[in-house]
Design a protein around this motif. Structure first.
Motif, PDB file in Angstrom:
ATOM      1  N   HIS A  64      38.243  39.846  46.950  1.00 12.40           N
ATOM      2  CA  HIS A  64      38.890  39.480  45.684  1.00 12.40           C
ATOM      3  C   HIS A  64      39.195  37.988  45.714  1.00 12.40           C
ATOM      4  N   ILE A  65      38.885  37.310  44.605  1.00 14.79           N
ATOM      5  CA  ILE A  65      39.145  35.876  44.475  1.00 14.79           C
ATOM      6  C   ILE A  65      40.152  35.649  43.345  1.00 14.79           C
ATOM      7  N   LEU A  66      41.218  34.927  43.651  1.00 15.53           N
ATOM      8  CA  LEU A  66      42.139  34.453  42.625  1.00 15.53           C
ATOM      9  C   LEU A  66      41.605  33.092  42.183  1.00 15.53           C
ATOM     10  N   ASP A  67      41.008  33.074  41.014  1.00 18.59           N
ATOM     11  CA  ASP A  67      40.235  31.921  40.547  1.00 18.59           C
ATOM     12  C   ASP A  67      41.091  31.030  39.649  1.00 18.59           C
ATOM     13  N   TYR A  68      41.816  30.112  40.265  1.00 21.06           N
ATOM     14  CA  TYR A  68      42.686  29.221  39.509  1.00 21.06           C
ATOM     15  C   TYR A  68      41.914  28.130  38.772  1.00 21.06           C
ATOM     16  N   ASP A  69      40.687  27.883  39.187  1.00 22.10           N
ATOM     17  CA  ASP A  69      39.924  26.758  38.633  1.00 22.10           C
ATOM     18  C   ASP A  69      38.891  27.173  37.590  1.00 22.10           C
ATOM     19  N   ASN A  70      38.931  28.431  37.174  1.00 17.20           N
ATOM     20  CA  ASN A  70      37.990  28.942  36.168  1.00 17.20           C
ATOM     21  C   ASN A  70      36.537  28.762  36.601  1.00 17.20           C
ATOM     22  N   ASN A  71      36.254  29.173  37.834  1.00 17.47           N
ATOM     23  CA  ASN A  71      34.902  29.089  38.385  1.00 17.47           C
ATOM     24  C   ASN A  71      34.261  30.464  38.533  1.00 17.47           C
ATOM     25  N   ALA A  72      34.510  31.350  37.573  1.00 22.42           N
ATOM     26  CA  ALA A  72      34.025  32.726  37.680  1.00 22.42           C
ATOM     27  C   ALA A  72      32.513  32.789  37.843  1.00 22.42           C
ATOM     28  N   VAL A  73      31.777  31.951  37.137  1.00 27.97           N
ATOM     29  CA  VAL A  73      30.312  31.967  37.227  1.00 27.97           C
ATOM     30  C   VAL A  73      29.870  31.622  38.647  1.00 27.97           C
ATOM     31  N   PRO A  81      31.805  40.590  43.057  1.00 26.08           N
ATOM     32  CA  PRO A  81      31.748  41.410  41.834  1.00 26.08           C
ATOM     33  C   PRO A  81      32.656  40.832  40.749  1.00 26.08           C
ATOM     34  N   GLU A  82      32.152  40.838  39.526  1.00 23.89           N
ATOM     35  CA  GLU A  82      32.873  40.197  38.423  1.00 23.89           C
ATOM     36  C   GLU A  82      34.293  40.735  38.266  1.00 23.89           C
ATOM     37  N   LYS A  83      34.472  42.037  38.464  1.00 23.64           N
ATOM     38  CA  LYS A  83      35.797  42.633  38.294  1.00 23.64           C
ATOM     39  C   LYS A  83      36.777  42.227  39.389  1.00 23.64           C
ATOM     40  N   GLN A  84      36.270  41.556  40.419  1.00 26.75           N
ATOM     41  CA  GLN A  84      37.115  41.113  41.531  1.00 26.75           C
ATOM     42  C   GLN A  84      37.342  39.596  41.539  1.00 26.75           C
ATOM     43  N   ILE A  85      36.992  38.967  40.423  1.00 28.07           N
ATOM     44  CA  ILE A  85      37.267  37.544  40.219  1.00 28.07           C
ATOM     45  C   ILE A  85      38.386  37.472  39.181  1.00 28.07           C
ATOM     46  N   HIS A  86      39.539  36.998  39.591  1.00 23.93           N
ATOM     47  CA  HIS A  86      40.736  37.100  38.761  1.00 23.93           C
ATOM     48  C   HIS A  86      41.271  35.738  38.346  1.00 23.93           C
ATOM     49  N   GLN A  87      41.502  35.578  37.057  1.00 24.59           N
ATOM     50  CA  GLN A  87      42.259  34.435  36.571  1.00 24.59           C
ATOM     51  C   GLN A  87      43.715  34.890  36.478  1.00 24.59           C
ATOM     52  N   ILE A  88      44.628  34.076  36.974  1.00 22.18           N
ATOM     53  CA  ILE A  88      46.024  34.472  37.070  1.00 22.18           C
ATOM     54  C   ILE A  88      46.789  34.011  35.826  1.00 22.18           C
ATOM     55  N   GLU A  95      52.207  38.186  43.380  1.00 26.00           N
ATOM     56  CA  GLU A  95      52.295  39.444  44.122  1.00 26.00           C
ATOM     57  C   GLU A  95      52.198  40.640  43.186  1.00 26.00           C
ATOM     58  N   ALA A  96      52.833  40.553  42.034  1.00 24.54           N
ATOM     59  CA  ALA A  96      52.754  41.636  41.051  1.00 24.54           C
ATOM     60  C   ALA A  96      51.338  41.760  40.506  1.00 24.54           C
ATOM     61  N   PHE A  97      50.695  40.615  40.260  1.00 23.19           N
ATOM     62  CA  PHE A  97      49.327  40.631  39.755  1.00 23.19           C
ATOM     63  C   PHE A  97      48.388  41.297  40.763  1.00 23.19           C
ATOM     64  N   ILE A  98      48.504  40.915  42.032  1.00 26.86           N
ATOM     65  CA  ILE A  98      47.655  41.499  43.071  1.00 26.86           C
ATOM     66  C   ILE A  98      47.881  43.002  43.155  1.00 26.86           C
ATOM     67  N   LYS A  99      49.130  43.414  43.085  1.00 26.16           N
ATOM     68  CA  LYS A  99      49.450  44.846  43.170  1.00 26.16           C
ATOM     69  C   LYS A  99      48.773  45.623  42.056  1.00 26.16           C
ATOM     70  N   ARG A 100      48.702  45.024  40.874  1.00 28.78           N
ATOM     71  CA  ARG A 100      48.104  45.722  39.728  1.00 28.78           C
ATOM     72  C   ARG A 100      46.579  45.621  39.678  1.00 28.78           C
ATOM     73  N   HIS A 101      46.014  44.516  40.201  1.00 25.33           N
ATOM     74  CA  HIS A 101      44.586  44.271  39.978  1.00 25.33           C
ATOM     75  C   HIS A 101      43.718  44.194  41.227  1.00 25.33           C
ATOM     76  N   ALA A 102      44.311  43.959  42.383  1.00 33.31           N
ATOM     77  CA  ALA A 102      43.474  43.724  43.574  1.00 33.31           C
ATOM     78  C   ALA A 102      43.857  44.566  44.779  1.00 33.31           C
ATOM     79  N   LYS A 103      44.949  45.295  44.707  1.00 31.61           N
ATOM     80  CA  LYS A 103      45.399  46.060  45.866  1.00 31.61           C
ATOM     81  C   LYS A 103      44.486  47.251  46.120  1.00 31.61           C
ATOM     82  N   THR A 104      44.096  47.402  47.377  1.00 36.65           N
ATOM     83  CA  THR A 104      43.337  48.569  47.807  1.00 36.65           C
ATOM     84  C   THR A 104      43.969  49.105  49.089  1.00 36.65           C
TER      85      THR A 104
END
Length: 199
Positions: A64-73, A81-88, A95-104
Motif C-alpha cells: 500500500h502506498i500513501l501517495d501524497y504527491d499525486n503520483n498514482a500513474v 494495484p490501483e486500489k492500494q494507491i491512496h491519496q490522503i 492512522e484512521a485512514f489506514i485502518k479504514r483503507h489499508a489494514k490487513t
C-alpha cells in the motif's frame, strides 16, 4: 540522537540510494504500507526506483502506498494495484485512514515507512505527530544548497523550539539522506565523518 546522517555526492546518488532502500523494503516486507511525500525535493527518486524495480522485480500485490504527491500513474505502472494507491484527505488522521483503507491481517494497519522531505520554509506538508512520527522508519531526503539552512536547523535545534521538524529527533529510526550541497548545513567535522563513511 536517533538520526543517522548519510551524505552522498549528488542528487542522483541520493536517488539511487533511496530507491534501493524502498525496493528492498518492498521485497523484504511484502505487506509494507509506505508514505511518500517528496514533491519539494529535486532528487530523481521516482526514476531511480523505476529503474531499480525493472532490474529487480518486486511483488507489489499487497503493498500500500500513501501517495501524497499525486503520483498514482507512476505507482500503477510500477505494479502497485490501483486500489492500494491512496491519496490522503487533508481532514483525516492517517492512522484512521489506514485502518479504514489499508489494514490487513498481514500488515496490522501499521505505517511501515515514511519517505519525506522538508521544504525551504521548514515545512514537511504532513502532520508531524499523526503523519510522520507514527511510521516505524522515516527516510528524510534533503538535497540542494537551498536545503543547507534547513539541515543546520534540524541538526542544531533540540525539539523544544518552534522548528517543527526538529521533533524528528524523538523518533527511534530516522535516516537523513543528504547530498554534499545540503550537507553544508552540518558542522564541518560531522560532515567530513559522514561523507567519508558513505563516499
Amino acid at each position: 540522537m536517533a538520526m543517522n546522517f548519510k551524505i552522498f555526492k549528488d542528487q542522483d546518488t541520493v536517488a539511487t540510494f533511496v530507491a534501493d532502500i524502498l525496493r528492498k523494503q518492498f521485497n523484504n516486507n511484502s505487506t509494507t504500507i509506505a508514505g511518500v511525500h517528496l514533491q519539494h525535493d529535486q532528487a530523481p527518486i521516482n526514476a531511480a526506483l523505476q529503474q531499480n524495480v525493472s532490474n529487480n522485480p518486486v511483488d507489489f500485490s499487497q503493498i500500500h502506498i500513501l501517495d501524497y504527491d499525486n503520483n498514482a500513474v507512476f505507482y500503477k505502472n510500477l505494479g502497485v494495484p490501483e486500489k492500494q494507491i491512496h491519496q490522503i484527505p487533508t481532514d483525516e488522521k492517517i492512522e484512521a485512514f489506514i485502518k479504514r483503507h489499508a489494514k490487513t491481517k498481514e500488515n496490522k494497519g501499521k505505517l511501515t515507512m515514511q519517505v519525506v522531505t522538508i521544504d525551504r520554509e521548514g515545512s514537511m506538508g504532513i502532520p508531524m505527530n499523526d503523519g510522520v512520527l507514527i511510521a516505524r522508519e522515516i527516510i528524510l531526503v534533503l538535497t540542494g544548497s537551498e536545503k543547507a539552512e534547513v539541515v543546520r536547523k534540524l541538526y542544531e535545534e533540540n525539539g523544544s523550539t518552534t522548528f517543527v521538524p526538529s521533533s524528528l529527533k524523538s523518533h527511534r529510526m530516522v535516516n537523513v539522506v543528504l547530498d554534499e550541497a545540503a550537507a553544508q548545513g552540518l558542522p564541518e567535522d560531522v560532515r567530513s565523518y559522514f561523507t567519508e563513511l558513505y563516499a
